[in-house]
Design an enzyme around this catalytic site. Structure first.
Site, PDB file in Angstrom:
ATOM      1  N   SER A  36       0.833  -1.202   0.000  1.00  0.00           N
ATOM      2  CA  SER A  36       0.000   0.000   0.000  1.00  0.00           C
ATOM      3  C   SER A  36       0.872   1.258   0.000  1.00  0.00           C
ATOM      4  CB  SER A  36      -0.958  -0.039   1.198  1.00  0.00           C
ATOM      5  OG  SER A  36      -2.029   0.846   1.030  1.00  0.00           O
ATOM      6  N   ASP A 148      -5.613  -4.244  -2.300  1.00  0.00           N
ATOM      7  CA  ASP A 148      -4.613  -3.808  -1.320  1.00  0.00           C
ATOM      8  C   ASP A 148      -3.822  -4.979  -0.734  1.00  0.00           C
ATOM      9  OD1 ASP A 148      -3.456  -2.750   1.222  1.00  0.00           O
ATOM     10  OD2 ASP A 148      -4.586  -0.967   0.651  1.00  0.00           O
TER      11      ASP A 148
END
Length: 281
Positions: A36, A148
């Protein structure tokens, strides 16, 4: 030494403080793995972009600079604007051109397994690693639908180890939303749900780390990009505190390398036990 930089939206600016201290102390980084926001900042640094430029950019960065609201069946927003940020800040656009080997971790929504990206476009890989479920639309790379990386690798220590790092330094900033009490909006619901799931993964990723830093960023909300300086200072503070341990680990690693190179070839021995990661806060 390999760095494993975890996710956490605005809290991730703490990674810059850690990099700042390591750079000031001339501690070399052999590889970086990012999840991320850790993938954005790690890849920017690995591209050769000056740390001062990265920090200056982050001080003015806002959510609108990386996202565009676009309600669809798959998410509330698109993170395509990350590509513009990468074009502006990075010195490299492809993994193969990076000055420091880099791995970006995303989650395969079909299998639920981590996907470690090390080749091709940085833009696609980073967008996938930052596609927080429910908020951002997933990103398709080849036949995979990716989201993610924090879902499966909150701090990508395994990826850093697989890059060849003898010493893995993990940096965890957490996913808590910075607010107390019951959630008041859908974003707080999503971040707290992911944070709850990540708490049960600690043992999994910590076992691949030699040292884990946890900057004190618990009061910074996921979207408080204007508090970049607070997060950077928190990262620098915990890194300064950990310097004696980092230097000790690196000295041990160098000593082991010298002893191995001076010995005749022999079969490698299995470690008698696993050394648990130490946490600095």
């Amino acid at each position: 030494m390999g760095l494993a930089l975890g996710g956490g939206f605005a809290r991730g600016f703490a990674h810059l403080g850690v990099l700042q201290v390591l750079e000031q102390k001339h501690i070399p980084i052999s590889c970086i793995a990012g999840t991320s926001v850790g993938s954005i900042l790690g890849a920017a640094y690995a591209s050769g972009a000056p740390l001062a430029r990265i920090i200056a950019t982050c001080r003015t960065l806002r959510f609108r600079d990386i996202a565009r609201w676009r309600v669809s069946r798959l998410g509330l927003a698109s993170n395509q604007r990350l590509g513009d940020l990468i074009e502006r800040v990075f010195d490299s656009r492809q993994f193969e051109d990076l000055r420091i080997p880099m791995a970006v971790v995303a989650t395969d929504l079909n299998s639920g397994e981590p996907v470690v990206l090390r080749h091709g476009s940085l833009v696609d890989a980073i967008r996938a690693s930052c596609a927080f479920p429910g908020l951002f639309e997933p990103v398709e790379i080849g036949t995979r639908c990716l989201a993610d990386g924090g879902l499966v690798a909150p701090v990508p220590t395994r990826a850093a180890r697989d890059l060849g790092a003898e010493f893995v330094l993990g940096v965890s900033v957490g996913m808590q939303d910075g607010h107390r009490g019951a959630p008041s909006n859908v974003f707080q619901v999503m971040t707290r749900a992911v944070s709850a799931a990540q708490k049960h993964q600690l043992e999994v990723w910590e076992r691949h780390a030699d040292l884990v830093l946890r900057p004190d960023v618990q009061t910074i909300a996921w979207d408080q990009f204007e508090r970049a300086d607070d997060a950077i200072e928190a990262g620098a503070a915990v890194a300064r505190l950990a310097l004696p341990r980092i230097e000790k680990y690196l000295e041990r690693a160098r000593a082991r390398s010298l002893s191995v190179s001076s010995e005749p070839d022999r079969e490698p021995e299995m470690p008698a036990s696993l050394e648990l990661a130490e946490a600095i806060r």
